[in-house]
Design a protein around this motif. Structure first.
Motif, mmCIF file in Angstrom:
data_model
loop_
_atom_site.group_PDB
_atom_site.id
_atom_site.type_symbol
_atom_site.label_atom_id
_atom_site.label_comp_id
_atom_site.label_asym_id
_atom_site.label_seq_id
_atom_site.Cartn_x
_atom_site.Cartn_y
_atom_site.Cartn_z
ATOM 1 N N TYR A 1 50.369 50.648 36.372
ATOM 2 C CA TYR A 1 51.751 50.478 35.912
ATOM 3 C C TYR A 1 52.768 50.729 37.031
ATOM 4 C CZ TYR A 1 50.758 55.429 35.343
ATOM 5 O OH TYR A 1 50.344 56.709 35.553
ATOM 6 N N LEU A 2 52.284 51.155 38.199
ATOM 7 C CA LEU A 2 53.183 51.319 39.344
ATOM 8 C C LEU A 2 52.997 50.120 40.282
ATOM 9 C CD1 LEU A 2 52.554 55.078 40.259
ATOM 10 C CD2 LEU A 2 54.382 54.150 38.853
ATOM 11 N N THR A 3 53.974 49.868 41.138
ATOM 12 C CA THR A 3 53.791 48.811 42.127
ATOM 13 C C THR A 3 52.897 49.334 43.247
ATOM 14 O OG1 THR A 3 55.639 49.496 43.500
ATOM 15 C CG2 THR A 3 56.144 48.008 41.692
ATOM 16 N N ARG B 1 30.295 61.611 46.697
ATOM 17 C CA ARG B 1 31.202 62.504 45.969
ATOM 18 C C ARG B 1 31.152 63.930 46.500
ATOM 19 N NH1 ARG B 1 32.394 60.322 40.087
ATOM 20 N NH2 ARG B 1 32.426 58.164 40.695
ATOM 21 N N GLN C 1 45.560 52.988 50.987
ATOM 22 C CA GLN C 1 45.688 54.342 50.458
ATOM 23 C C GLN C 1 44.811 55.316 51.232
ATOM 24 O OE1 GLN C 1 43.200 56.938 48.880
ATOM 25 N NE2 GLN C 1 42.610 54.888 48.292
ATOM 26 N N HIS D 1 53.277 57.441 46.195
ATOM 27 C CA HIS D 1 52.724 58.539 45.391
ATOM 28 C C HIS D 1 51.703 59.331 46.211
ATOM 29 C CE1 HIS D 1 49.530 60.052 42.679
ATOM 30 N NE2 HIS D 1 50.522 60.392 41.900
ATOM 31 N N PHE D 2 50.778 58.609 46.852
ATOM 32 C CA PHE D 2 49.745 59.326 47.598
ATOM 33 C C PHE D 2 50.282 59.898 48.906
ATOM 34 C CE2 PHE D 2 47.090 56.696 44.787
ATOM 35 C CZ PHE D 2 46.440 57.743 44.154
ATOM 36 N N VAL E 1 36.110 55.992 46.368
ATOM 37 C CA VAL E 1 34.875 56.272 45.651
ATOM 38 C C VAL E 1 34.777 55.270 44.514
ATOM 39 C CG1 VAL E 1 33.577 57.990 44.381
ATOM 40 C CG2 VAL E 1 35.059 58.695 46.238
ATOM 41 N N GLU E 2 33.709 54.516 44.518
ATOM 42 C CA GLU E 2 33.541 53.403 43.573
ATOM 43 C C GLU E 2 34.739 52.466 43.676
ATOM 44 O OE1 GLU E 2 30.513 55.038 40.263
ATOM 45 O OE2 GLU E 2 32.604 55.522 39.994
ATOM 46 N N ASN E 3 35.205 51.952 42.545
ATOM 47 C CA ASN E 3 36.312 50.996 42.628
ATOM 48 C C ASN E 3 37.595 51.732 42.967
ATOM 49 O OD1 ASN E 3 34.511 49.015 41.725
ATOM 50 N ND2 ASN E 3 34.827 49.739 39.640
ATOM 51 N N CYS F 1 39.090 57.978 51.707
ATOM 52 C CA CYS F 1 37.925 57.465 50.992
ATOM 53 C C CYS F 1 38.312 56.575 49.825
ATOM 54 C CB CYS F 1 37.067 58.614 50.476
ATOM 55 S SG CYS F 1 37.918 59.652 49.298
ATOM 56 N N GLU G 1 54.751 51.859 45.223
ATOM 57 C CA GLU G 1 54.892 53.151 44.526
ATOM 58 C C GLU G 1 53.588 53.932 44.550
ATOM 59 O OE1 GLU G 1 58.319 52.487 41.165
ATOM 60 O OE2 GLU G 1 56.392 51.512 40.887
ATOM 61 N N GLU H 1 40.623 52.801 42.003
ATOM 62 C CA GLU H 1 41.402 52.850 40.772
ATOM 63 C C GLU H 1 42.775 53.392 41.077
ATOM 64 O OE1 GLU H 1 38.121 54.476 40.204
ATOM 65 O OE2 GLU H 1 37.253 53.244 38.618
ATOM 66 N N LEU H 2 43.753 52.500 41.098
ATOM 67 C CA LEU H 2 45.122 52.926 41.345
ATOM 68 C C LEU H 2 45.882 52.865 40.036
ATOM 69 C CD1 LEU H 2 44.637 50.938 44.378
ATOM 70 C CD2 LEU H 2 45.810 53.090 44.674
ATOM 71 N N TYR H 3 47.151 53.297 40.076
ATOM 72 C CA TYR H 3 47.930 53.300 38.839
ATOM 73 C C TYR H 3 48.444 51.901 38.571
ATOM 74 C CZ TYR H 3 47.615 58.266 39.598
ATOM 75 O OH TYR H 3 47.132 59.521 39.796
#
Lengths: 302, 326
Positions: free
Chosen positions: A92-94, A49, A146, A101-102, A84-86, A82, A97, A88-90
């Motif tokens: 509710y988006l495909t 981190r 990502q 977004h990124f 970091v840990e799992n 990177c 998307e 975690e993406l959104y």
């Protein structure tokens, strides 16, 4: 190919009165997979981190491709990807998307690269489905996609095989090797699983209680520890004979363990000539587990 | 920056936050419209089958008679004149004063909703705008991009301001359309009294003026919008400070309800007037209701709210930029 892409000097982190990271130094080169190995709670995640700018170090410096993460955050981050840990993406988006977004957060992003990255992680078929319908393995791959969006030179993956099935773990391992060898990326992989690091990394830093205990190539670390295991009868007589030549340990399975040596043929003849039957001589490559236990003085590993 | 705001708006919309808010507004406005409709029905029954125009005409004649008689104070005279003007307007435009048009409904709806209903809707969007990223862990992805942290937070704040504006405008439109179906769409130019001030507990009518209803509604919605932004900014700060969305919602809700209760209690507690929740009823100043603490004025309340919002913004940014993310 030996360009230094990530350098860490005197990194420390204090939270309250406890010093969690007590001075880390190491350098990573392009094209290598670097393992970051330690038990849970050793400070792996805290260190990662700090590397990615989520936590401010108390002291020390981190440079990504020559840019200071603290002073030149934007430039340093544009060379770094990177998870970091799992990942975690959104949900509710495909998948697409999420990537778009990124990608909107990357200056001068070329949208062709998006397709390339999707193909690279082999998500073409499901990229337009919502992420909440993805399996963990697919999420992990999307996470990597990502991380690769910004064409990073350094890729930092925190426990990348966590929660994957054996098939997924193998795929991930091959993919990481591919990125390092073919794309020339520096990949930093953290893990508490020793076997994993052994299989995928070129070099490894062993970390425990906020300190780096050892940094070396995986093969060096293993060589350093190689042993011979002797199966002989009678055991007691064999042990006494071998002891005249080298150090001997009697293990739980009534086998004799000696260091690896060029003299092994001499020792073998000595045993045979003195009437000890030699059934088996085996070269034993210790696992990193053995090594870790030795280096950390028996601190428990998961 | 535009791309970042695009991202944030995308998330607000795809999380269906705006849809939920709009649905709540549609359901509740329909409910209020129906209640109002029943009330109107009751009044019509009370009056019987006499034509309301005849009644109104009679009332105007009565009032004019009273105006010509001597022995009434100038102040009273002024008020009666205003009343005549109002009644004349209703008669000229064929509006039954007992049966309000949509603009009248919108006006009273805005007035009633400013202290609780609007803040509640805003909270739905604002309370989780940062904390949801933290509880879902996506904040780690967001903050490891080659973008400075303050820009990310600013894009979230701008997206929030946009959402608030959309909500306030839609609230007006929905209230107009839904009530218009029942009560008719006319009445924009009905004259409305405003400019009451209360000094020392007595109503001062010296600044009272008659303005068109549409002007009044415009002023009201300006104030509703301002209150919505202040409440949104405070929720935004809580969303930065607290990791869980429900915690930040709970704190905000407690503050709002405490404000409602305190408003009826604090008339002798002078310093309470610096609390933001006491100052939310800005439309009350337009309508001339007496403020919770004597001596509070519209400008004072706007000032107090603005100071709270500025401090909240400052806290949000300085915390978010420095914070360690675990």
């Amino acid at each position: 190919m030996t360009e230094i892409t990530l350098s860490i000097k005197g990194l420390r982190k204090r939270i309250g009165k406890r010093e969690i990271i007590k001075g880390l130094d190491f350098e990573l080169k392009s094209g290598e997979v670097f393992g970051f190995l330690g038990p849970n709670g050793a400070g792996k995640t805290t260190t990662i981190r700090m590397l990615v700018g989520l936590i401010r170090p108390t002291a020390g410096s981190i440079h990504v491709c020559g840019y200071d993460v603290k002073r030149d955050f934007v430039k340093a981050m544009s060379h770094l990807g990177c998870i970091v840990e799992n990942p975690e993406l959104y949900p509710y988006l495909t998948g697409m998307e999420n990537l778009q977004h990124f990608s909107r957060m990357i200056p001068d992003f070329d949208s062709k690269h998006l397709e390339y990255v999707v193909k690279l992680v082999r998500l073409q078929d499901r990229i337009n489905d919502p992420v909440k319908t993805y399996s963990l393995g697919m999420r992990q791959r999307l996470g990597i996609a990502q991380a690769l969006l910004g064409r990073p030179k350094v890729l930092i993956l925190d426990e990348p095989t966590n929660g994957l099935d054996p098939m997924g773990i193998r795929e991930m391992r091959e993919f990481i090797r591919f990125l390092a060898e073919k794309e020339g990326l520096t990949v930093l992989v953290s893990s508490h699983l020793l076997s994993e690091i052994q299989l995928m990394c070129d070099r490894v830093a062993v970390i425990s209680k906020g300190r780096v205990i050892k940094v070396d190539t995986v093969s060096n670390l293993l060589n350093f520890q190689e042993q011979l295991v002797w199966k002989v009868t009678p055991v007691e007589k064999g042990r006494k004979l071998l002891q005249t030549a080298t150090s001997v340990i009697l293990d739980e399975e009534k086998q004799l363990v000696t260091p690896l040596s060029e003299n092994s043929s001499v020792w073998n003849r000595m045993l045979v000539e003195n009437g000890v039957e030699v059934h088996e001589i085996q070269r034993k490559v210790p696992t990193l587990e053995d090594l870790f236990l030795e280096l950390t003085g028996g601190e428990s590993v998961e | 920056m535009n791309k970042l705001i695009h991202n944030e708006m995308l998330k607000i919309i795809r999380k269906r936050k705006l849809i939920v808010v709009i649905a709540i507004m549609a359901v509740l406005i329909s409910l209020f419209t129906y209640a109002q409709f029943r009330e109107v029905q009751r009044q019509i029954e009370k009056l019987g089958d006499v034509d309301w125009r005849t009644t109104l005409q009679q009332q105007i004649v009565d009032t004019q008679n009273r105006l010509t008689s001597s022995g009434i104070s100038d102040e009273w005279k002024a008020q009666l004149q205003i009343r005549v003007q109002q009644q004349q307007y209703y008669l000229d435009n064929n509006i039954n004063p007992a049966e309000p048009g949509a603009p009248t409904f919108v006006r009273s709806f805005a007035q009633e909703s400013i202290t609780l209903f609007v803040p509640l809707l805003i909270m739905i969007v604002a309370a989780d705008i940062v904390s949801s990223e933290r509880s879902a862990g996506t904040v780690k992805l967001l903050l490891t991009r080659p973008v400075k942290r303050w820009k990310i937070l600013l894009s979230k704040y701008v997206a929030l301001l946009l959402s608030i504006s959309i909500i306030v405008v839609l609230m007006g439109l929905l209230a107009y359309v839904i009530s218009g179906v029942v009560f008719g769409f006319g009445g924009w130019k009905a004259p409305i009294l405003t400019g009451f001030t209360s000094i020392g507990g007595e109503l001062n009518t010296s600044h009272v003026q008659l303005i068109d209803q549409w002007q009044y509604i415009l002023m009201e919605f300006g104030l509703v919008w301002f209150v919505a932004i202040v409440v949104g900014t405070l929720s935004f700060m809580l969303s930065v400070l607290l990791k869980s969305t429900s915690a930040s919602m709970g704190v905000m809700l407690a503050a709002l309800i405490a404000g409602l209760i305190l408003s009826n209690l604090v008339s002798s507690w002078q310093s309470a007037k610096y609390l933001f929740m006491i100052n939310l009823d800005l439309t009350g100043y337009l309508a001339g209701s007496s403020p919770p603490v004597p001596g509070m004025t519209l400008l004072f309340s706007i000032g107090v709210l603005a100071v709270w919002a500025v401090i909240a913004l400052f806290v949000s940014f300085s915390v978010f930029v420095r914070q360690d993310v675990y």
